[in-house]
Each structure stands twice: as C-alpha cells, then as structure tokens.
Design an enzyme around this catalytic site. Structure first.
Site, short mmCIF file in Angstrom:
data_model
loop_
_atom_site.label_atom_id
_atom_site.label_comp_id
_atom_site.label_asym_id
_atom_site.label_seq_id
_atom_site.Cartn_x
_atom_site.Cartn_y
_atom_site.Cartn_z
N ASP B 404 0.87 -1.16 0.00
CA ASP B 404 0.00 0.00 0.00
C ASP B 404 0.91 1.22 0.00
O ASP B 404 2.09 1.12 0.32
CB ASP B 404 -0.83 -0.06 1.28
CG ASP B 404 -1.71 1.15 1.44
OD1 ASP B 404 -2.26 1.58 0.42
OD2 ASP B 404 -1.85 1.64 2.56
N THR B 406 -0.10 4.79 1.12
CA THR B 406 -0.32 5.68 2.25
C THR B 406 -0.21 4.91 3.56
O THR B 406 -0.87 3.91 3.75
CB THR B 406 -1.70 6.31 2.17
OG1 THR B 406 -1.89 6.75 0.84
CG2 THR B 406 -1.83 7.47 3.12
N PHE B 550 -17.19 10.70 3.83
CA PHE B 550 -16.17 10.28 2.88
C PHE B 550 -16.27 8.78 2.68
O PHE B 550 -16.52 8.03 3.61
CB PHE B 550 -14.79 10.62 3.43
CG PHE B 550 -13.67 10.17 2.54
CD1 PHE B 550 -13.25 10.97 1.49
CD2 PHE B 550 -13.06 8.94 2.75
CE1 PHE B 550 -12.23 10.55 0.67
CE2 PHE B 550 -12.04 8.52 1.92
CZ PHE B 550 -11.63 9.33 0.88
N ASP B 686 -4.43 6.23 -4.24
CA ASP B 686 -4.04 7.60 -4.51
C ASP B 686 -3.94 7.84 -6.02
O ASP B 686 -3.98 6.92 -6.81
CB ASP B 686 -2.69 7.87 -3.84
CG ASP B 686 -2.66 9.26 -3.27
OD1 ASP B 686 -3.37 10.12 -3.82
OD2 ASP B 686 -1.94 9.47 -2.28
N ASP B 828 -1.59 -0.99 5.93
CA ASP B 828 -1.88 -0.56 7.29
C ASP B 828 -3.33 -0.23 7.51
O ASP B 828 -3.76 -0.05 8.64
CB ASP B 828 -1.03 0.65 7.64
CG ASP B 828 -1.49 1.89 6.91
OD1 ASP B 828 -1.92 1.73 5.75
OD2 ASP B 828 -1.45 2.98 7.47
#
Lengths: 368, 1131
Positions: B404, B406, B550, B686, B828
C-alpha cells in the site's frame, strides 16, 4: 454456534482470546538477551578445503595401518572348517543323513577324518555351523518364554502364548517351551587326534565359557533356585517334543544343567543370519611347549541327531583360533585399507584441485 | 403492520427474518395488540469449545480428523488387530504422546477460555427494571434490557445509546480492544428520546447480527400516547459495541440489541481461513513419495515372501512349525495380513514425530519474531506481532510484494504544505519561501504577488474549516489527566494556536491546521453548530445540517451548513478526479496545473469546491438524505445516489497540497527487496502522479526506468475507442517488455548494469477493470494474460486509483498465475485488508489507520523498514531451517528403515524387525529429535547482518529451492546409500559372528544394535556437519543425544525388565562394546557414511565470515556502480 465461533482453534496454535488479552504482550520492549535476539555466542566452523584436507590425510594415515593390522591379524587366525551334512554319497555321514528318523533310539554315528596343515596355537574354539537355517525367522525368534527361562515358576506351569505351537504337549507345559528350545542343536561332536603312530587320543573339550556370562548367570536361571532338585521342579512340565532327554538331564554337572546349560543358552541366542555358527566347545591350551592342536590327522566323531536335509541346510564343524578382534574375518581389514586409501587418494586429488582453485582465487583478489 | 406481526410470529426462527424487533425495556408497544416477547439468545459468552463431559470424545475426534493422526491411528489399529512384528506400543506410544500433549494443551487453553468466559459472564451490571436499578450478572442481560454503564466500564453487550449524562447527548468510547484504535470516538444518543427512560415506549427494528463493526442499520419507533409514532434512524454512531469502553462520560443508558454470541465482537472473533505454506505442500508431496516407497516395499516383501515360501521346506521347516491358527487362515487373507504387517514394520519411514517437530519448530520459532528488539518501535511501544506461526518459512519465499502507499510507504503523517486558491499559489507562511503567504493577522498583504480576491480566500479557508469531521480535543481542566493517559498528542501549552484535533483521517487534521495557520481556526462543534474564528478574531457560527461522509469509492466528502445569514452552503472536498467532473470546466483549467505540479512533487492534493443551495434545492436534498438514512435496506446505495445528486454543478475554489513523508528507510527497504529478487507492486488508491512520485522517491522507479503507462489518460489519447487503444497499447508494451527483453533469467535478476532496459508499469483502476472484466464482444480474453506478462517483466508496477477489492483482485491474479508465485501484501489500513487476506502472507503495519490490517494480518510490524529484516533475515533463516528439517527427517527415517527392509531378504521375509522395539519407538522421539529441533530453531548458516547486507542471498532460496526434487533426491540417495552401507557393512562383519575375543558369538539383536548405533551416530553427526552455528544449545543437544543413547542402551540392557515378555537386549549393548571389531566397524561405517557430505562440503562454495571478507571488496564495488537514486523530486 460455539464451534463456528472459535473455528480458528483448529490447530490450537494460538489462544487468541479477544479483548484486553490480545494486547497483553504489546507495549513491552522485548528483552535484549542473546538468546531472544538470536545472538548466542556461537562457534561457526567453516569446512573448507584447507581444514578438511589434513583430515583426509590423517584418516588415511590412521586407517591404512589399522587395516593392515586387522588384515594380518585375521590372516594369522587359523581356521578349519568341515562340512558333515552328508548329502553326498561318499560322505561318511551320508547314511546317517539319509536314514534319519525322529524315533530311532540308537544314535547314528559317523566319523570324518581330516588333516590340519598347520598347528593351532593357543586356545582353539570349536563351532558348529548351520546354513539355510532361519533362526531369525520372526515366528521362530519370538517363540520363547524368557520369564520361564529366568526360573519363574508360574511361567513354568503356564508358558507364554508366544511358545505356540510348542507350548503344551499332552496337556503338560513344555519346559523349555517354544520353537527355539524345541529345535536345539543336539549333534554331539568329538575330536580325536591321530598320532603319527596311529593311536587316537580324545581331545578334551571344555563346555564352560561358551555362553555369555550374563546369560548364564542372570538371564537364565533354573526354577526353584540353584540348589533345588531339578527333577522334582520340572516334574510339572514335560520335555520339548523333539528332545530325547528332559531339560534336567542335559548334563550331569548341576552347574550346567537345566536352563543354565551352556549349549542350551548358546542355542537360545538366535543368530542374525540364516548361515551362522555357534560356539560349541573350547579346546584349552595345555602348555606353552606344544600347540593346542598340532598339525596332523584328526577324526571328527559325530553323533548325528540333527536333521537338516528337509530344508536343504548344511552342517559344519569349525575349528578356529581367536584374536583380539574375534574370529577370522578379512572384511574389516580390507575395508579399513580401502577406506584409508580412498581418503588418502581423495586428499591428494583435493590438494591438487585446491591448489588450482586457490590460485584462481588469489588472482581474482589482486585487482581489489 | 401485518408483515411485522408475521415476523414476530416467526420470531423464534431468526434466520428466516432479516430484521429483529426489540421492545425497549420489554414494554409492549401500543402498535401491536399482542405482545409476544421475541426470543433471543442470552448474554452468555461461550468461547470455550469443550465441557468436562464432551472434552475427551470431541477433542479426540477433532485430533483424528487430521490426516496424519488418522494414518497413525490406522497403523496402530492394524498392529492391535493383526499379528504384526512390532508391538502396538511402538506406534501407539508416540501417537499417545502426541495426542495427549495436544489434548492437554487444548484443554488448558479451553480452561483459560472457560475462566475468561466466567469472568465476563458473571460481571455485575446494572439493569433498569420497572424503574429500579437492579444488579445482575452480565450473562443475564436480555435483548431489550436497559443497561446502565458508568465511565471506564466496558459495555456488556451491543447497546443502542439512549441517554448520556453529557449535555450534548454524546458519549465517548474507545474501541481499543476491538480494533486497537485508542482514540476516542463519539457516539450519539437517539434523537428525541425522552429524558425519562421509564416512560419511553419504543421498539427498535434492526438488522440481524452481522460481524461488520462499522455497519449497523436500524430504526426506532417511539410511541407517544397521543401522537403518531416517531421514527428515528439508527446507525453505527448510535451503537455501542460490546468490548468497547466508555470514556469521558459519567454514565449512559442503552438498550441491549445484540447479546452474547450475537454481539459484533463475538461474531468477529472468527478464524480467518487457514493459509498453508509452500513448504507444507512440499512435505505432502514428499510424503506421497514415501508412502509409495512404503507400499512398494511392502508389496515387494509380500510377493517375495510367497515366492520364497513356495520352495520346498522353506515355508514350514520342522524346527519352526506354524500355529494351528496360522494354518487355518485362508491364504489370501494371510497375504493381506502379511502386507499389513510389512506396512507396519516399515511405517516408521513416515514418522509421527515429524509433524510434532514441524509444529513445535513453527510455534517456538515464531517467538524469535516477537522477541526481536529490532522490530520494537519506541513510538508506539510495540514490537512485531505474530498472528500465525504457520507461515514463518513463507517469509523466505516471497516473490511479489504488494504494498500500500499511504501509511505503508509513506508515514501518513500529514503536513499542510500549500494551497491554491482560484489558480493562485499560497505557500505556507512559516516556510519562509520567497512566495509570501497569508499574513496571519493583518488581512490580505499582496504587495506584488498576485492574489486571489479576499472573498475567495476567505471562502476557501472557511471551506477548509467546515468541510471535515474533525473534533476538537477537549481541554477542560478536569479532562487533562485522562487525555494524557490516553497518550494522544495534546498540544495544550498554546491553547489557542495549537489545538488538539482528533479525526479519522490525518489529512483532515492537516487541513484544519493549515487553515489555522492562515487565520481561520476551527473551534469545535457544539449543538450541531460549528464554531470558527476568522481572521478578525470574530467567532462565526454555522449550523451543520448534513455530513456527506467520505468513502473510498466517491473519494470525496461534503458538508451542508447554514450560515448565520441564512445561506445554505455545500462544501465539498475530494480527489481531483472526483471533483473536476462536478464543477464548471473553466475553473478546472486554472487549478489543474497546480494540482498536477503538486502531485508530481509527491504531495497529496485535494480539491475544494462549494455550492450555494437554494432553499428549494436544500429541501429536496434534505428530504432525500433523511429518507435514505431511514432506509433499512440498501441504505448505502440510496445514500450514495442522493450524495451524487447533491454534489453536482459546484464551483471549484481551490486545491490543497499536503505532504505525506516517506516512511523511515522506505527507499532502502524497497531497494533491498528488489535486490532480493522480489517484484514490488504498489497498489494505492491515490492518484497516479502522487503515487508515481512516491515510487521515484522510494527508488522503485529509477531515472533509467522506462515507464509504460496504461491509464485512462493514455487510453484517451488519439481519440479512439478505449478498447481498441487498450488492445494496441497492450500489444505494444508486450512487445517492448516481453518479446524484446532478453530471456527470462535477466528479467528475474535485476542487474545493475545499464545494458538491460528496465521497465516500470503504471495502471489505474479504471483501466484495470477494463483489463480484468473485458466486455464480451471484444476479442480481449487475452488482455489478462498480456497484462500479466507485461507486469511480470517489469521491475516495478504501480497500480493507482485502486478500490480495495481491486487490490485483492490483482493479488489473486498474480497468485494464480503460472508458477503460482508466493505473494506478500503489506498495508496498514482497512482498505488493505482484502489484499492482506488474499496474499500468501499478509503483513499489517501498526500504523495510524486503526488496527484492522493488523488484526487480519499474519504478521504485524510497526514500520515498513522492519519488512527488510523480516524477509531477508527471519524469512530466509526460517525457510532454510524448516527445509533442512523436512529433508533431514525424511532422510533419517529412510536410512533407519532401509536396513530393516533389507533384513527381510535374510530372514525369510518374516517381518522380523532388525531393531528392538525400544529402539524403534525411541529413535524418533528421543535419540534424534532434539538435535534437529535445536538446529531448526537456532541455525544461522549465514549471519543475520550478512543476510541483511546482501539482499541477493535471498534469491538462492527462491522458488522453494531447498525443497525441490533435486535436493530431495540428494537426501534420498544419501539416505539409501547410508542405509545400504549400515546393513551390508554389518552383514559382512557378521559373516563370522564370533566377534568377541573369547570366541563367543553375537546374535540377531547384536546385529540390530550395531546397525542402530551406527545409524544414531551417523544421522546425528550428519546434522552436526550441517550445523554452521554452534551455540551451547547445539552442543548440548547433539552430544547430549548421543550420550543419552549410550546411557539408555546400557540402562535398557542392564536390567531384566519384569514387564517385558522377552529380554532381547539384555546386555547386548555392553557385550557389543566389549568387542573391538564392533567398535572398528562402527567407526568405519560412520566415517564412510559421512564421507560424501564432507566431500561435498569441500567443493561447495565457502560461506560465512570467510566469504564475507572475500566479497566485501566486491560489495563496495557494486555500491559504487549503483546508479545513485535520482528522482525528479526530492522529498
């Protein structure tokens, strides 16, 4: 519901209880011990050509002399072997072998002449050898009752099931029971020396010390203690089917009678391979001057009781001297010489390779 | 109404109904004439599996479900039933041992669970009944009870919050024990419930229990005597979960909705599917081979037995007659039992103990990961976590790493960098750059710089201040203590400037703080109105009407607020791709440039838009939102539809840039992984530019790397149909990366020379779904394989704009591709859970985005940089250890049983065992088990530091190298060679069994004992030869095992054992030692057996400290020739 709830427990690797227990071990810095950090002081041997090469030479240098020593020792051992099965018509024991019957009351005797080319020094050991006799057959090996042989009175009366079909005879327990005891070797071998002048002298054969000490004194015991009247003790039992005499009449010497008869004990130690030999008698050295068995002519007198033709077995009588390594066996010496030489040879080859390899290594190191 | 009644009637059969009705306080509601109390399970938690009564049968049943145990049970039963050579004890004892130990362990664990259950179930709680508070045991809570919980207590079941002592009808909880998130979460009471709970007459309709912690849909009907029943929607924000703890709130009342085993916590406590490692598959393959060997041995022996017996006089010589029973047995049955007997005789070739040792090795070995202090992170005060020990060795086999971005590659520690308002750039004022920023106190200060208008600026900043779900950390004097205890970063020293903010996403905090730097401070949310302080230090109040949450699919969030002046405003912030289509195009062009520039610099960008809602528009939106929120079914979908409808035709006001720092040593770690031959794929939600810059920063892409892009942008080039363009691009890239590339070997090993062109591949979510789910009409079934081939030939692959499920899809695709490579996923956040579960090895990072990844992972580490040691050192060592363990076990049992097999040829195929029963039993349990266990726990054939320095060493064990058929064949041949040597060596010695110097002879048990002695010494010394790392433990167990063997043999042969039927070994060992020949043959055979190994060792490449010195020079060279990390941006 409960089973699906904790399906993960299948392997039981981890209790994994939810809730605060899950975080119990976190938040604690791991101990900085050598063991936990996998940093225990360690010896890290590196076996390289440099360290192994000397080992090869050393092994070679040690093994070859040992091998030669073994080989020479083995070669110095005198061994004489004579087959008295009597399968061939010219054999003196042919008649005995052919006319064998279990019931004959008169023992069949045969005499085999032989010549010793060399004198046998020191103690001579007399073996009988059998071939194609499967003493290591499973059914045979287990067919004994060690507690009976150890003098246990209840086992005397009620022998172990393992002894079947040699357990009971006419509803009386067999002592000693089992196939091994039942098939005890019962040929009698006698040795006569024929003087150059023609007179026969019986060579005294010693029957003590042919069985393992521990077997004779601990593992095998007569029921009712050492001083009991064997005839009375064994009265509850009957003799094995194939035996001519009951067990308490194996020998006149009370120290060698009953279960502690050494011939019996030797027989009861089952052989490893279908061709085997067993120690029969020892011919003791008389004095330093004359050899135990001088060279010359001998006769072997056999009381032929033991049938082997039915299973194509062979019977032999072996005379052998013994060294520190035991009986004659060239295998060990040859093996040691071979392995030693191979090691030495490998050492040379490796040295050669290492020399070349090492050079190459060095040359590549130089630019650095 | 009718349906509800039907539901009630069938209430007992809960599975058939998709919602449940709860009567608050068990008060019948006026709407239903007849009050039928529905039956729900009680609040008893049963995590234990067994009771005293069913423990034995149930545990045994479960243990014998394992195929290995079952096999040994069968062997044992055969031994009991059929007359077999070895007593049932020989296989029964080890099996009994294994079963007992496992049963005791499981029993103990179950006892602990019983104890924990008891504690939980007997915990006293207060229940409101008929206006009185009654103390009850927790297990007696029923659905519908009103439960009182005081501060710092955990909730005894899942509750709907009815009343809180806090003024604002909220309460705070921490869910640390559920998902590890220690921050306070706000939960709300159901609106409009009366203060007096006694008079509350309501029913709750909610879905049946489901394990998702973050989902809850329900509806509350409140009946008042003279009014229409009011309906309130219930969401997860009203639900207090069992296991969570009440914080900062004196007391709450809630009604129990899910109890006992139906609580979300209980439902969540379910095992993940078991992952099996590649080594285990190899073991099974080898087992099959050995099973074949076993069966063929038995068949050969049985056949030969009957051939041999057909000769005259061999079957039943006079000295060895059969028993009556044997004579009576039917011949085919006899053949069958003979076959079984041989199976039993040779069954030691597949040892019970191997399973035990492998399990022990894995279990104990995993402690080294938890114990490693290098994995300890002082920041979070935690070390690594091992959730499963089954996969230790898999860590040494990883070929693909899916990471991942981020929070994994980057720190997820956001810092506001700059913003762009209406096309003008505003750098953070305290960055001291030549671009001057806002003047914090004095209003607009644009002297020379062009600035956007003040209105726009303020609108933008208000948007930043309003459009979020951040909470202000309460800093009341009575709460300071608890705050500090909670360990949250509270910056109370400057109460005004540096406020503490709590938010689910760090971006939001960064933005709010960014706005604060520019003069707009968010003061907090009170009574549904947001307070902000503007530049003039005036407090502005906005009523918060709606929050459009969100979610990763929409990739944006909005708020609808009403200002004091009565304007209704919608502020929206989100990813550029989700905002740009929803705003006016002319605004986009001004901002797009900034967004893209920021993205290439590695910043996370968000666009901010707003929209003024006319009262009519708002009324429509408001109604839509309320309706959707009340929906019991498909609420998500309905909400989404309304959201999408509301968030249209907005106007773009600006964009923000937030920096996300790289994790410590991220680049080094990635480089090491690539050096180790692993392919690193970055899967991120992202946007492409940001992700690309992160890849450059992590040195996944280098300057020389040619990037192959397969994104929506490249697809739309040329203005043709997407499918056509996709096909064309795929073929083109395939030609470049696969066909023109040098043979596969060069593709796998990444060389540092520039001769090989390296490729990086970039794909985005939209394109990926085109590839993965091609429309049926196109001839595009080949896309997937083309795509995969391209990816496999690239050094790094970047997949951006990924939905969580797409991540898992990619992992699955690679996992199932040719050669089924071992995959590892590391992440994470909750969005990584799917790929963590999908990959062979899932690694969770104990990051900031909660604990879901950690909970679902196989291993959890605090930081990305720990991955390097986890794989390169731990993984490598574990693999080598277990591979050696497996091979060694098969080898040692092969050369154990082979002499026994050969012996059959010399004992009339009578199944006579060569070794004594004690030796047969103890061989695997005592004599040879400890050294290999110690080896498999402690061996470091290469020092850990050296493994870390030389990542390439990892390649040597890639593709299960040590458990391939080649090494297996080597070990097998070695075992056969040694077995033959042992047997025939001793056989030649026994050509004259007079081996003692007193002329006495040895029997069959001496034969077996000599072979066994050689065997035990050889296999132990063979292990000693393989040991490269001799700690005192190794010394102790190796020499100790040998000493124990000698001691045991003396002991075993030194006593007439009363319980033994036969005293086979009486003084056999001692007599053997009194024979010089036996000594000589033992030494000779041991040496000869080890000779091949010693020889190989000489020829093998030297390793260890010696090699270290040798290659240090070359290492330096490679370091120098490394292309220095050059990426377009420096971070």
């Amino acid at each position: 519901m409960a089973s699906s709830y904790s399906a993960k427990e299948e392997d039981g690797q981890r209790a994994g209880a939810p809730g605060p227990a899950g975080n119990a071990n976190s938040g604690k810095k791991p101990d900085n011990t050598a063991f936990k950090q996998q940093r225990l002081p360690a010896w890290q041997p590196i076996l390289t050509a440099g360290t192994v090469l000397p080992a090869f030479f050393i092994i070679g240098l040690i093994f070859i002399p040992i091998g030669i020593g073994l080989f020479v020792t083995s070669n110095n051992i005198k061994e004489f072997e004579i087959d008295y099965t009597g399968t061939d018509s010219w054999s003196p024991c042919y008649n005995c072998a052919q006319n064998y019957s279990w019931n004959s009351s008169t023992p069949c005797r045969c005499t085999l002449p032989f010549t010793l080319e060399q004198p046998f020094e020191s103690n001579v050991f007399m073996y009988y050898g059998l071939s194609n006799f499967y003493q290591n057959h499973r059914r045979y090996v287990k067919s004994r009752d060690d507690s009976q042989l150890n003098g246990d009175l209840s086992s005397l009366k009620y022998p172990s099931k393992e002894c079947e079909p040699y357990r009971l005879n006419e509803n009386k327990p067999i002592a000693p029971c089992g196939a091994i005891a039942n098939s005890m070797f019962n040929d009698t071998l006698e040795l006569y020396y024929i003087d150059p002048n023609g007179t026969q002298t019986l060579i005294p054969l010693m029957k003590k010390g042919i069985a393992w000490w521990t077997d004779k004194h601990v593992k095998f015991r007569n029921p009712g203690g050492s001083n009991a009247n064997l005839t009375a003790v064994f009265q509850v039992s009957t003799k094995p089917v194939n035996w001519r005499n009951p067990v308490y009449e194996l020998d006149s010497d009370p120290e060698n009678n009953g279960f502690i008869n050494e011939d019996f004990i030797v027989w009861m130690r089952t052989a490893a391979l279908p061709t085997f030999r067993k120690l029969y008698r020892i011919i003791q050295k008389k004095n330093n001057m004359t050899p135990t068995l001088p060279r010359g002519n001998y006769t072997l007198e056999v009381v032929y009781n033991y049938p082997v033709n039915s299973f194509e077995g062979r019977k032999r009588m072996i005379l052998s001297t013994i060294s520190w390594m035991g009986g004659k066996n060239p295998f060990l010496g040859i093996a040691y010489i071979t392995v030693g030489s191979v090691c030495f040879f490998l050492g040379v080859v490796l040295l050669f390779i290492h020399h070349k390899y090492g050079n190459r290594n060095n040359s590549s190191d130089i630019p650095n | 109404m009718l349906r509800r009644r039907i539901n009630l009637l069938f209430g007992g059969d809960e599975k058939r109904v998709d919602s449940r009705t709860i009567y608050v306080g068990h008060r019948p509601c006026p709407a239903t004439e007849a009050f039928i109390p529905p039956k729900f399970c009680d609040n008893r938690i049963v995590s234990s599996k067994y009771t005293i009564w069913n423990f034995l049968p149930k545990n045994l049943f479960e243990q014998f479900r394992r195929i290995a145990n079952f096999y040994f049970l069968i062997i044992f039963l055969v031994q009991v039933i059929v007359d077999t050579p070895t007593s049932p004890v020989t296989s029964g004892l080890p099996l009994f041992f294994v079963i007992t130990v496992t049963a005791i362990k499981q029993g103990y664990e179950d006892w602990l669970r019983h104890k924990a259950d008891y504690e939980v179930n007997k915990y006293p709680v207060i229940v409101l009944e008929d206006g009185r508070s009654i103390r009850k045991e927790s297990e007696k809570i029923k659905v519908g009870d009103i439960v009182e919980v005081v501060e710092d207590e955990t909730f005894p079941c899942d509750l709907i919050l009815l009343q809180s002592t806090r003024d604002d009808d909220t309460c705070f909880v921490t869910t640390a024990s559920l998902d590890g998130e220690s921050n306070h979460k706000t939960h709300y009471t159901v609106p409009d419930t009366e203060k007096d709970l006694q008079s509350l007459n309501a029913t709750i309709e909610c879905e049946q229990p489901q394990p998702d912690l973050y989902k809850f849909v329900g509806r509350m009907h409140i009946y008042k005597t003279d009014q229409e029943p009011a309906v309130r929607s219930l969401g997860p924000e009203n639900l207090l979960l069992k296991g969570a703890t009440l914080k900062n709130t004196k007391k709450i009342y809630g009604v129990a909705v899910y109890t006992g085993m139906e609580t979300k916590m209980a439902l969540n406590y379910q095992g993940k599917s078991q992952k099996r490692s590649a080594v285990e598959k190899s073991i099974n393959a080898f087992l099959l081979v050995y099973l074949c060997i076993l069966i063929s041995k038995a068949v050969v022996c049985t056949t030969l037995k009957y051939v041999w017996q057909s000769q005259d006089g061999q079957d039943e010589p006079w000295y060895n007659e059969k028993t009556q029973k044997e004579k009576d047995t039917y011949v085919y049955l006899k053949m069958f039992t003979d076959f079984l007997s041989f199976m039993v005789l040779f069954n030691f070739i597949i040892p019970v103990s191997m399973y035990v040792t492998v399990e022990m090795q894995k279990f104990l070995g995993s402690f080294f990961i938890t114990w490693d202090k290098d994995f300890f992170d002082p920041e979070i005060q935690e070390g690594a976590l091992v959730n499963t020990s089954d996969l230790n060795e898999e860590l040494g086999q990883v070929e693909y790493v899916f990471t991942d971005k981020t929070g994994t590659l980057t720190q997820n520690n956001m810092e506001y960098i700059e913003c762009c308002i209406d096309g003008f750039q505003y750098r953070n004022s305290d960055s001291m750059s030549e671009l001057d920023g806002f003047c914090v106190t004095d209003g607009p200060v644009s002297k020379l710089q062009q600035k956007a208008g003040r209105d726009k600026e303020e609108l933008f900043l208000r948007a930043l201040c309003l459009c979020h779900t951040v909470q202000v950390k309460e800093a009341g004097p009575d709460e300071i203590d608890s705050d500090q205890v909670d360990g949250l970063v509270s910056e109370l020293s400057q109460p005004d400037e540096q406020r503490g903010f709590i938010a689910s996403s760090p971006d939001e905090v960064a933005l709010v703080k960014g706005a604060m730097k520019h003069g707009f401070t968010f003061l907090g949310l009170e009574n549904k109105s947001m307070k902000i302080r503007n530049r003039e230090n005036n407090v502005e109040l906005y009523d918060l009407l709606h929050v459009l949450n969100f979610d990763p699919v929409r990739r944006r969030m909005s708020v609808i607020v009403r200002s004091k002046s009565g304007e209704t405003l919608l502020f929206c912030k989100g990813a550029d791709s989700s905002i740009f289509p929803r705003v006016r195009q002319e605004e986009v062009d001004r901002i797009r440039m900034h967004v893209e520039r920021n993205a290439t610099e590695g910043y996370r960008t968000l666009c901010v838009a707003y929209k003024q809602l006319s009262p009519e528009e708002f009324a429509v939106a408001d109604a839509g939102l309320r309706d959707a929120r009340l929906a019991l079914q498909d609420r998500e979908e309905k909400l989404m539809a309304v959201y999408n409808q509301v968030e249209t035709s907005m106007s773009l006001i600006g964009a923000t840039a937030v920096e996300d720092r790289l994790q410590e040593e991220a680049a080094e770690t990635m480089e090491a992984l690539q050096g180790a031959g692993m392919k690193v794929w970055v899967l991120t939600g992202d946007k492409m530019e940001t992700a690309k810059s992160t890849c450059y920063a992590c040195r996944l892409f280098q300057r020389g790397t040619e990037l192959l892009e397969l994104t929506v942008r490249t697809l739309e080039d040329g203005g043709r149909k997407r499918e056509e363009r996709l096909h064309e691009l795929l073929l083109d890239y395939h030609k470049k990366a696969v066909q023109d590339a040098p043979p596969v070997k060069a593709g796998v090993t990444r060389s540092w020379s520039t001769a090989n062109q390296e490729y990086g591949f970039i794909v985005d979510g939209a394109t990926l779904s085109l590839v993965m789910n091609p429309s049926p009409d196109t001839n595009s079934s080949r896309y997937k394989s083309l795509f995969l081939q391209i990816c496999q030939n690239c050094t790094a692959v970047l997949c951006c704009r990924m939905a969580p499920l797409q991540k898992a899809q990619i992992v699955k695709m690679v996992k199932n591709s040719k050669g089924s490579p071992i995959t590892l996923s590391i992440g994470d956040g909750a969005n990584d859970v799917s790929m963590i579960l999908e990959a062979h090895v899932g690694i969770g990072i104990k990051g900031k985005e909660g604990r879901q990844a950690v909970r679902n992972s196989d291993y959890a580490i605090p930081k990305l940089k720990h991955l390097k040691k986890l794989l390169l050192a731990h993984g490598h060592l574990y693999y080598v250890r277990i591979a050696h363990l497996v091979q060694y076990f098969f080898y040692k049992n092969l050369c154990f049983i082979l002499p026994q097999f050969l012996y059959q040829f010399f004992c009339g195929y009578s199944q006579q065992p060569l070794y004594d029963a004690a030796y047969l039993t103890m061989y695997n349990i005592c004599f040879t088990s400890m050294p290999i266990l110690a080896f498999s726990l402690l061996e470091q054939h290469i020092a850990i530091e050296y493994l870390l320095d030389n990542a390439t060493l990892y390649r040597e064990i890639a593709k299960n190298a040590m458990l391939k058929w080649g090494p297996f064949l080597y070990w097998t041949v070695l075992g056969i060679f040694q077995g033959l040597l042992f047997f025939f060596g001793v056989k030649y010695l026994f050509s004259n069994p007079a081996l003692q110097d007193n002329g006495q002879v040895f029997g069959n048990w001496s034969y077996g004992t000599i072979v066994f002695t050689v065997l035990v010494f050889t296999v132990t010394l063979k292990l000693a030869l393989d040991t490269r790392h001799w700690t005192w433990i190794n010394h102790f167990v190796i020499w100790g095992s040998l000493a124990f063997y000698v001691f045991f043999s003396f002991f075993w042969g030194g006593i007439i054992w009363p319980f033994l039927k036969q005293q086979r070994l009486y003084f056999v060992f001692a007599n053997m030692l009194s024979s010089v020949s036996a000594w000589l043959v033992i030494i000779l055979l041991i040496l000869l057996s080890l000779l091949p190994d010693i020889l190989l060792m000489v020829f093998r490449k030297p390793r260890g400290p010696h090699a270290r010195q040798l290659s240090e020079g070359s290492l330096l060279q490679t370091a120098r020739s490394l292309p220095s990390p050059r990426c377009p941006t420096s971070i």
